[in-house]
Design a protein around this motif. Sequence first.
Motif, PDB file in Angstrom:
ATOM      1  N   GLY A 214       0.873  -1.179   0.000  1.00 36.28           N
ATOM      2  CA  GLY A 214       0.000   0.000   0.000  1.00 36.28           C
ATOM      3  C   GLY A 214       0.902   1.218   0.000  1.00 36.28           C
ATOM      4  N   GLN A 215       0.445   2.347  -0.512  1.00 36.84           N
ATOM      5  CA  GLN A 215       1.299   3.548  -0.484  1.00 36.84           C
ATOM      6  C   GLN A 215       1.555   3.979   0.952  1.00 36.84           C
ATOM      7  OE1 GLN A 215       2.957   4.578  -2.854  1.00 36.84           O
ATOM      8  NE2 GLN A 215       1.914   3.893  -4.690  1.00 36.84           N
ATOM      9  N   ASN A 216       0.578   3.725   1.835  1.00 42.27           N
ATOM     10  CA  ASN A 216       0.768   3.971   3.266  1.00 42.27           C
ATOM     11  C   ASN A 216      -0.024   2.883   3.980  1.00 42.27           C
ATOM     12  OD1 ASN A 216       0.743   4.788   5.893  1.00 42.27           O
ATOM     13  ND2 ASN A 216      -0.270   6.754   5.530  1.00 42.27           N
ATOM     14  N   LEU A 277      11.765   8.998   5.141  1.00 42.69           N
ATOM     15  CA  LEU A 277      11.955  10.252   5.890  1.00 42.69           C
ATOM     16  C   LEU A 277      11.778  11.446   4.943  1.00 42.69           C
ATOM     17  CD1 LEU A 277      12.984  11.947   8.339  1.00 42.69           C
ATOM     18  CD2 LEU A 277      15.322  11.449   7.578  1.00 42.69           C
ATOM     19  N   GLN A 278      12.249  11.340   3.738  1.00 44.95           N
ATOM     20  CA  GLN A 278      12.175  12.352   2.650  1.00 44.95           C
ATOM     21  C   GLN A 278      13.124  13.519   2.852  1.00 44.95           C
ATOM     22  OE1 GLN A 278      10.782  11.007   0.292  1.00 44.95           O
ATOM     23  NE2 GLN A 278       8.892   9.975   0.858  1.00 44.95           N
ATOM     24  N   SER A 279      13.181  14.118   4.056  1.00 44.72           N
ATOM     25  CA  SER A 279      14.110  15.238   4.276  1.00 44.72           C
ATOM     26  C   SER A 279      14.456  15.304   5.765  1.00 44.72           C
ATOM     27  CB  SER A 279      13.452  16.552   3.842  1.00 44.72           C
ATOM     28  OG  SER A 279      14.223  17.650   4.309  1.00 44.72           O
ATOM     29  N   THR A 315      14.826   3.766   3.943  1.00 42.44           N
ATOM     30  CA  THR A 315      14.092   5.017   3.792  1.00 42.44           C
ATOM     31  C   THR A 315      14.121   5.514   2.356  1.00 42.44           C
ATOM     32  OG1 THR A 315      13.743   7.094   4.983  1.00 42.44           O
ATOM     33  CG2 THR A 315      15.973   6.703   4.186  1.00 42.44           C
ATOM     34  N   ASP A 316      13.316   6.534   2.082  1.00 47.33           N
ATOM     35  CA  ASP A 316      13.385   7.284   0.815  1.00 47.33           C
ATOM     36  C   ASP A 316      13.764   8.715   1.167  1.00 47.33           C
ATOM     37  OD1 ASP A 316      12.277   5.031  -0.364  1.00 47.33           O
ATOM     38  OD2 ASP A 316      10.330   5.946  -0.768  1.00 47.33           O
ATOM     39  N   LEU A 317      14.619   9.323   0.346  1.00 48.49           N
ATOM     40  CA  LEU A 317      15.035  10.709   0.577  1.00 48.49           C
ATOM     41  C   LEU A 317      15.003  11.473  -0.741  1.00 48.49           C
ATOM     42  CD1 LEU A 317      18.136   9.787   2.758  1.00 48.49           C
ATOM     43  CD2 LEU A 317      16.136  11.046   3.606  1.00 48.49           C
ATOM     44  N   TYR A 349      14.758  15.816  -6.674  1.00 51.47           N
ATOM     45  CA  TYR A 349      13.375  16.275  -6.846  1.00 51.47           C
ATOM     46  C   TYR A 349      13.055  16.468  -8.327  1.00 51.47           C
ATOM     47  CZ  TYR A 349       9.450  19.489  -7.106  1.00 51.47           C
ATOM     48  OH  TYR A 349       8.264  20.081  -7.450  1.00 51.47           O
ATOM     49  N   SER A 350      11.895  15.967  -8.729  1.00 52.56           N
ATOM     50  CA  SER A 350      11.442  16.091 -10.115  1.00 52.56           C
ATOM     51  C   SER A 350      10.064  16.767 -10.100  1.00 52.56           C
ATOM     52  CB  SER A 350      11.350  14.678 -10.715  1.00 52.56           C
ATOM     53  OG  SER A 350      10.690  14.690 -11.944  1.00 52.56           O
ATOM     54  N   PRO A 351       9.951  17.971 -10.674  1.00 54.97           N
ATOM     55  CA  PRO A 351       8.657  18.656 -10.639  1.00 54.97           C
ATOM     56  C   PRO A 351       7.602  17.898 -11.438  1.00 54.97           C
ATOM     57  CG  PRO A 351      10.377  20.009 -11.693  1.00 54.97           C
ATOM     58  CD  PRO A 351      10.985  18.691 -11.413  1.00 54.97           C
TER      59      PRO A 351
HETATM   60  N1  SAM Z   1       4.012   6.046  -0.548  1.00 48.72           N
HETATM   61  C1  SAM Z   1       5.375   6.060  -0.266  1.00 48.72           C
HETATM   62  C2  SAM Z   1       5.680   7.142   0.772  1.00 48.72           C
HETATM   63  O1  SAM Z   1       4.835   7.752   1.298  1.00 48.72           O
HETATM   64  O2  SAM Z   1       6.834   7.390   1.027  1.00 48.72           O
HETATM   65  C3  SAM Z   1       6.244   6.178  -1.486  1.00 48.72           C
HETATM   66  C4  SAM Z   1       5.656   6.460  -2.786  1.00 48.72           C
HETATM   67  S1  SAM Z   1       6.647   7.026  -4.101  1.00 48.72           S
HETATM   68  C5  SAM Z   1       6.051   5.954  -5.280  1.00 48.72           C
HETATM   69  C6  SAM Z   1       8.284   6.467  -3.804  1.00 48.72           C
HETATM   70  C7  SAM Z   1       9.240   7.572  -3.530  1.00 48.72           C
HETATM   71  O3  SAM Z   1       9.449   8.366  -4.677  1.00 48.72           O
HETATM   72  C8  SAM Z   1       8.803   8.575  -2.477  1.00 48.72           C
HETATM   73  O4  SAM Z   1       8.973   8.103  -1.177  1.00 48.72           O
HETATM   74  C9  SAM Z   1       9.678   9.759  -2.776  1.00 48.72           C
HETATM   75  O5  SAM Z   1      10.904   9.672  -2.086  1.00 48.72           O
HETATM   76  C10 SAM Z   1       9.930   9.619  -4.273  1.00 48.72           C
HETATM   77  N2  SAM Z   1       9.227  10.663  -5.030  1.00 48.72           N
HETATM   78  C11 SAM Z   1       7.901  10.822  -5.164  1.00 48.72           C
HETATM   79  N3  SAM Z   1       7.634  11.914  -5.916  1.00 48.72           N
HETATM   80  C12 SAM Z   1       8.836  12.434  -6.274  1.00 48.72           C
HETATM   81  C13 SAM Z   1       9.227  13.566  -7.040  1.00 48.72           C
HETATM   82  N4  SAM Z   1       8.329  14.374  -7.584  1.00 48.72           N
HETATM   83  N5  SAM Z   1      10.553  13.793  -7.200  1.00 48.72           N
HETATM   84  C14 SAM Z   1      11.472  12.989  -6.649  1.00 48.72           C
HETATM   85  N6  SAM Z   1      11.157  11.915  -5.915  1.00 48.72           N
HETATM   86  C15 SAM Z   1       9.855  11.641  -5.712  1.00 48.72           C
END
Ligand code: SAM
Length: 452
Positions: A214-216, A277-279, A315-317, A349-351
Amino acid sequence: MHRYKRYKQSPAVTQTYYIETFGCQMNKNDSELMALSLVEQGFTPAGDVLAADIAIFNTCSVREHAENRVISRIRSHRKRIQGRNTVVVVAGCMAQRIGGALIEKRIADMVVGPYQSPDIGKLLRRHLADRSHRLFLSQNESDFSGRINPDLYRVSDTPAWHKWVTITHGCENYCSYCIVPFVRGRLISFPSGEILIYIRALASRGIKEITLLGQNVNQYGMDNNDVAFHTLLESAAGVEGIERINFLTSHPKDFSDDLLRVIRDHHNITRSIHLPLQSGSDRILNLMNRRYTVTDYMNIVEKIKHYITRSSLSTDLIVGFPGESEREFEETLAAVERIRFDDAFTYAYSPRQGTPAYALEEELGRDEKIGRLERLIALQRRIKLQKLNEVIDSVEDSIIERFSKKSLNRVMGRTFLNHIVIMPGTSEDFGKMIQVKINGVAGTTLQGTRIA
Ligand code: SAM
Ligand code: SF4
Ligand code: F3S
């Protein structure tokens, strides 16, 4: 990219299909739904995409790079099939986002959104009847029956003992940078009763490992008053025959102590937690609409250590969010240094047009973003190596997945801490849980010897 190959064949039909899957595990699961729907409609699998009458690209929109990659892949495919009657179908998140344009630009002959994945067979029949119906992008929730289909055991893009089990569709967290809520729609939790029937059916057919998706996942059940995620996880852990359960992804704002208690009390639940964590900057987290602070995150890390003796954290950052200063980026480096993640998926970061952050002015150029990304990757690599060295001499239960890439006398397994380990072995070991003594690290991979 994953090339979809395993399926059950159906005789006496002429049209063949092939699915190429991009993006996250949700898409892999959707590709299984598509394969089932296609087989049920009498299509048969092709050996490769060039040989297929129907070439399906299941796509991702999360970053611009992901979209560009798949578009160039489809363009080169089109060149190679010139003069043939192949139907090119673009499915998934990019189809939902820009499907009309893909048809206009003749990149796709037909587009199918994520909501329609389980119906793609019928939709293709409609398209093939006169080639005029091309766009199938409705986000009508009535299309959701059939998502948890016990027949899915018949198709698999994963090894024979593992299955993805999607428990929710969509996301309504609206992190300001993220396209997912727009392409996948609102949060929809699938009924826990159906999920458990499916997991029992999988276990009775020899599936030993599942990954709840799930996304969350922590928001499971909140939209439909079903049970909470930790209760679903606990019930799944009680299913006879399931030797390991993984789950993805946890959002820090909804992470609960109950979940940690359930993990602690069930030996067949992974000890590896993926918690983006993201940031490391509170100001940036606020702009990202993540709804936690670095201190909140640190508190969860402490709780994980309190409840679970041995665990790993990934984590994702994102670096280079609009307005991220050098000092704020350094806060991310400092958080990584302090938390010491076992693994991190790092992104520039990708807009994404349509997201709230798209309107924010970007102050960093591409080179600066990449520079920050490289510094972060170098730091994380150093930490990862330290963490791997810390498990040397331990004994880990591992499920063996396949041969090592370098040798047919060695196999690759994955531990409960989600570390990859290489050891001597044969194909007889695939899918088995084996105890491995960790002897060392080569590159970023553990090396071990089996003890049972
Ligand atoms: N649902 C998960 C969450 O809440 O972390 C992850 C979903 S997303 C498919 C996977 C990862 O892609 C995110 O955690 C984020 O780090 C990254 N991501 C999402 N949008 C992004 C963007 N516009 N630019 C760069 N990275 C992005
Ligand atoms: Fe995107 Fe945030 Fe939802 Fe994850 S929780 S899918 S990052 S909006
Ligand atoms: Fe990509 Fe869609 Fe997954 S945008 S990350 S395939 S939900």
